[in-house]
Each structure stands twice: as structure tokens, then as C-alpha cells.
Design a protein around this motif. Structure first.
Motif, mmCIF file in Angstrom:
data_model
loop_
_atom_site.group_PDB
_atom_site.id
_atom_site.type_symbol
_atom_site.label_atom_id
_atom_site.label_comp_id
_atom_site.label_asym_id
_atom_site.label_seq_id
_atom_site.Cartn_x
_atom_site.Cartn_y
_atom_site.Cartn_z
ATOM 1 N N PRO A 48 0.608 -1.289 0.197
ATOM 2 C CA PRO A 48 0.068 0.117 0.092
ATOM 3 C C PRO A 48 0.799 1.298 -0.117
ATOM 4 C CG PRO A 48 0.116 -1.136 2.263
ATOM 5 C CD PRO A 48 0.868 -2.013 1.237
ATOM 6 N N CYS A 51 -3.606 5.429 -0.775
ATOM 7 C CA CYS A 51 -4.933 4.588 -1.247
ATOM 8 C C CYS A 51 -4.606 3.782 -2.431
ATOM 9 C CB CYS A 51 -6.110 5.661 -1.567
ATOM 10 S SG CYS A 51 -6.528 6.819 -0.229
ATOM 11 N N PHE A 52 -3.212 3.622 -2.682
ATOM 12 C CA PHE A 52 -3.357 2.672 -3.949
ATOM 13 C C PHE A 52 -2.360 1.349 -3.534
ATOM 14 C CE2 PHE A 52 -3.466 7.262 -4.973
ATOM 15 C CZ PHE A 52 -4.093 7.338 -5.808
ATOM 16 N N ASP A 53 -2.516 0.252 -4.171
ATOM 17 C CA ASP A 53 -1.669 -0.842 -4.224
ATOM 18 C C ASP A 53 -0.873 -0.739 -5.362
ATOM 19 O OD1 ASP A 53 -0.748 -3.431 -3.693
ATOM 20 O OD2 ASP A 53 -2.317 -4.571 -4.167
ATOM 21 N N ILE A 54 0.821 -0.836 -4.873
ATOM 22 C CA ILE A 54 1.671 -0.803 -6.045
ATOM 23 C C ILE A 54 2.209 -1.981 -6.106
ATOM 24 C CG2 ILE A 54 2.071 1.719 -5.902
ATOM 25 C CD1 ILE A 54 4.378 1.089 -4.257
#
Length: 384
Positions: A48, A51-54
Motif C-alpha cells: 500500500p 490509497c493505492f496498491d503498487i
């Protein structure tokens, strides 16, 4: 740094569940092979970033994004921290600032927790009580020390928390470190001593009490990272859970300390007179700190404690430069070369983790230089 894949600790690839912590540890002398890096990049473990999953990105891109975000939010964090203590009369209220900070972190944690499907607490409250004590120690003492020290000195001390992290890794987790890691600690210790001596001669804000406070904070930093790593990997807790419970219990600890000490009411009255410079700045300070904590937790989860601490240490070096640029303070060139000794220690620490990759790169670089030199010599000889 951006040209190389950051090698991952081999033991982390054998873990069935990877979780995050503020500062998690790794065996620094282990260098990973390209196969291990590829294995990590294709892992299904979530990475995380706000708010993003990379997690779908390569390991190198993950590291660069997490590092950039850490720099951005913590540079604002450091600027706001020094700005608050520039307010005349705020110096004795460092623990009250920490209380506000912890309160904001709890609110943010509760809000974030509402978006989680699994809200079950996984780490025992007894463990969180100990983590909260360490968190209060490192953040409360660190915030308070800013009122008694040149900010650059406070930051350079925090740069050297790699030392207690290494020692904590040996004592708490039974890790072993090589001669390069030991040399890095020696360089950091020497640079820290020289920087402190320079500060004591030129800074009117130098205060032995402040040195004691920041030294205790750094020691707590060294313990908390290793305890968090061991606990979080064991129970598989999320970033949100760790932050929420650690800071909620820590908030109670600080409140219990401030009430009988008689510091709560004077601090409250002072801040009422300067709401923007205290509460307003403290909210910005807390927001950037909360986001930064979560990003560092992700760094710890993926790359380990010493890597995360190294990133935050490099960020602190930039913070020192900005501090001298934005805030007027005494300066001596001894700050520069003693700081460079600390940076040498950081470089040795980085090299220790990346020996295989760095040696291969420099070997190829020297080989290319030799080839160019040889071809140039042969060409000139044919002309003759």
C-alpha cells in the motif's frame, strides 16, 4: 540509487506472511540474487502507498515511489515541527505537542479502520502496551528535545538510530552483522560526537538536557523497530491496526503523565492564545507524520527495518540542509565534515546490503573503461 534493484533480505522471501511495522529488521549482510528479486516482485503481498496498491510494479519502482513519498511528507513534517518550536514560549510543551499528535493519529486510525473488511485486533493488548511505551518514549522525547537543541543536532542524532537498530537486532532477534556494518556504526558514532562538539561551541541553544532526551529517544527507536518486526510478522497485523492501538494507548500514557505533573493546564492555556501557530500547525504536522508513518511501515514490510531507517536517515540529511536555509542559526564548517562522516557510515551500511549488485556494477564499469582505453591506444598506434 535509482539505477539498481534494491536487494531483498533472503529470509523475507521465506516468510508465508509479510506484515508491516514502523521499523522492521533484516540481516544486513545478506545480498539477494536477481531470482529472489523477481520472486518478490511477483508476490501477491499487497504494497500500500496511501490509497493505492503498487504490488504489481517492480521492486525497484516500489522502492523509488515509497522513498519519494517518505521524503515529501517527512520534509514537511520536519519543517512544521521546527516552526512550532520557533514560537516564543512553547519550549516547555513538547509533551503536549506529542499528546495532540497522538490524538490526531488515533482519529486518523479510527477513520482508516472503517474502510477495512477485517477489523479484528491480531496483536495482544499486552504487546501493544509495550509498543505504546516505546512509541511515547521515542516521539515524546524527540519532540521535547527540539525545545532544547539546535534542530540540526536533533536531526543528526536521529540519523544515527541505525546504531541502536543494529544493536537491538543482535540482542532481540539474535542477528549477526559483518565488519562493514560495524564500521558503519563506528563512523556514525564518531561523526555524531564531532557534530555535537561543534554544536556545543557555536550554538546558543545547546543544552545537555536536550542531548539526554534525544539520546533516550534514539535508544527507544532502536528497540521499537525490532520489537515491531518480530511481533507483526508473528501475528500478521496491518499498518492501520499497529498505528491505531499503539498511539491510542500512548495517548493515555501521555495524558496520565501530564495531569499529575501539572503541565497540561499551562500548555492548554498557552495554545489557546496562539491557536494557529500551535493547534493549526500541529494538525498539519500530524497529518504529514501519520501518512509518513504508514509509508515507512510499508517500506519496513517490503524491505526491512534497516533499509527503512536508511531511507529516513537520508531524508534527515536533507532536512538539516533545509533547516539551515529556512531558519537562521549559527554555522561552522565542522558541521559539514562531521556530517560527512555520518554519511560515510550510511554509505557503508548501504554497501553492506548491496555488495553483490554494487560489485557487479563497478566491475562492469571498470571493464568498460579498460576496453575504451585499450581501443583508444590501439587506434593511436595504427595511426603512427
Amino acid at each position: 540509487m535509482s539505477r539498481y534493484n534494491l536487494p531483498l533480505p533472503q529470509h523475507s522471501l521465506r516468510q508465508k506472511t509479510l506484515s508491516s511495522s514502523n521499523i522492521v529488521s533484516i540481516p544486513m549482510m545478506t545480498a539477494s540474487s536477481p531470482d529472489s528479486i523477481q520472486q518478490k516482485s511477483t508476490s501477491s503481498v499487497a504494497v500500500p502507498l496511501m490509497c493505492f496498491d503498487i504490488s504489481h510494479m517492480s521492486t525497484t519502482v516500489q522502492f523509488l515511489l515509497l522513498t519519494s513519498a517518505t521524503f515529501f511528507f517527512y520534509l514537511i513534517y520536519g519543517y512544521m515541527q521546527e516552526l512550532i518550536f520557533r514560537l516564543d514560549g512553547f519550549r516547555p510543551f513538547g509533551m503536549y505537542l506529542t499528546l495532540i499528535q497522538f490524538g490526531c493519529y488515533v482519529i486518523f486510525g479510527v477513520l482508516e479502520n472503517q474502510f477495512k473488511e477485517d477489523k479484528t485486533r491480531k496483536i495482544p493488548l499486552k504487546t501493544y502496551s509495550f509498543l505504546a511505551f516505546l512509541t511515547v518514549s521515542t516521539m515524546g522525547l524527540s519532540n521535547t528535545s527540539v525545545g532544547y537543541l539546535n534542530y540540526a543536532t536533533q536531526v543528526i542524532f536521529k540519523c544515527c538510530k541505525l546504531i541502536p537498530v543494529l544493536i537491538g537486532g543482535i540482542l532481540i532477534q539474535g542477528k549477526r552483522f559483518n565488519i562493514i556494518d560495524v564500521s558503519a556504526c563506528v563512523c556514525m558514532s564518531l561523526g555524531l560526537i564531532l557534530f555535537t562538539l561543534a554544536d556545543s561551541t557555536v550554538s546558543p541553544e545547546f543544552n545537555l538536557y536536550g542531548i539526554i532526551l534525544i539520546s533516550l529517544a534514539v535508544c527507544a527507536d532502536g528497540v521499537i523497530g525490532n520489537v515491531q518486526e518480530k511481533t507483526i510478522k508473528q501475528h500478521g497485523a496491518s499498518n492501520c491496526e499497529v498505528v491505531l492501538y499503539s498511539y491510542a494507548i500512548g495517548f493515555l500514557y501521555i495524558l496520565i503523565f501530564l495531569i499529575p505533573s501539572g503541565q497540561l493546564l499551562p500548555a492548554f492555556k498557552f495554545c489557546q492564545k496562539h491557536p494557529i501557530e500551535t493547534y493549526g500547525y500541529a494538525v498539519i504536522f500530524s497529518i504529514t507524520g501519520y501518512i509518513g508513518v504508514n509509508i515507512v511501515l510499508t517500506l519496513v514490510k517490503i524491505f526491512g527495518a534497516l533499509t527503512a531507517v536508511t531511507v529516513t536517515t537520508c531524508r534527515k540529511a536533507i532536512t538539516i540542509i533545509l533547516s539551515f536555509l529556512f531558519f537562521t542559526k549559527p554555522f561552522t564548517f565542522q558541521y559539514i565534515w562531521s556530517g560527512l562522516i555520518v554519511l560515510l557510515g550510511i554509505y557503508l551500511n548501504l554497501y553492506s546490503k548491496n555488495q553483490v549488485a554494487w560489485n557487479q556494477y563497478f566491475s562492469r564499469l571498470l571493464h568498460r573503461i579498460a576496453e575504451k582505453s585499450t581501443s583508444k591506444y590501439v587506434g593511436s598506434e595504427s595511426i603512427v
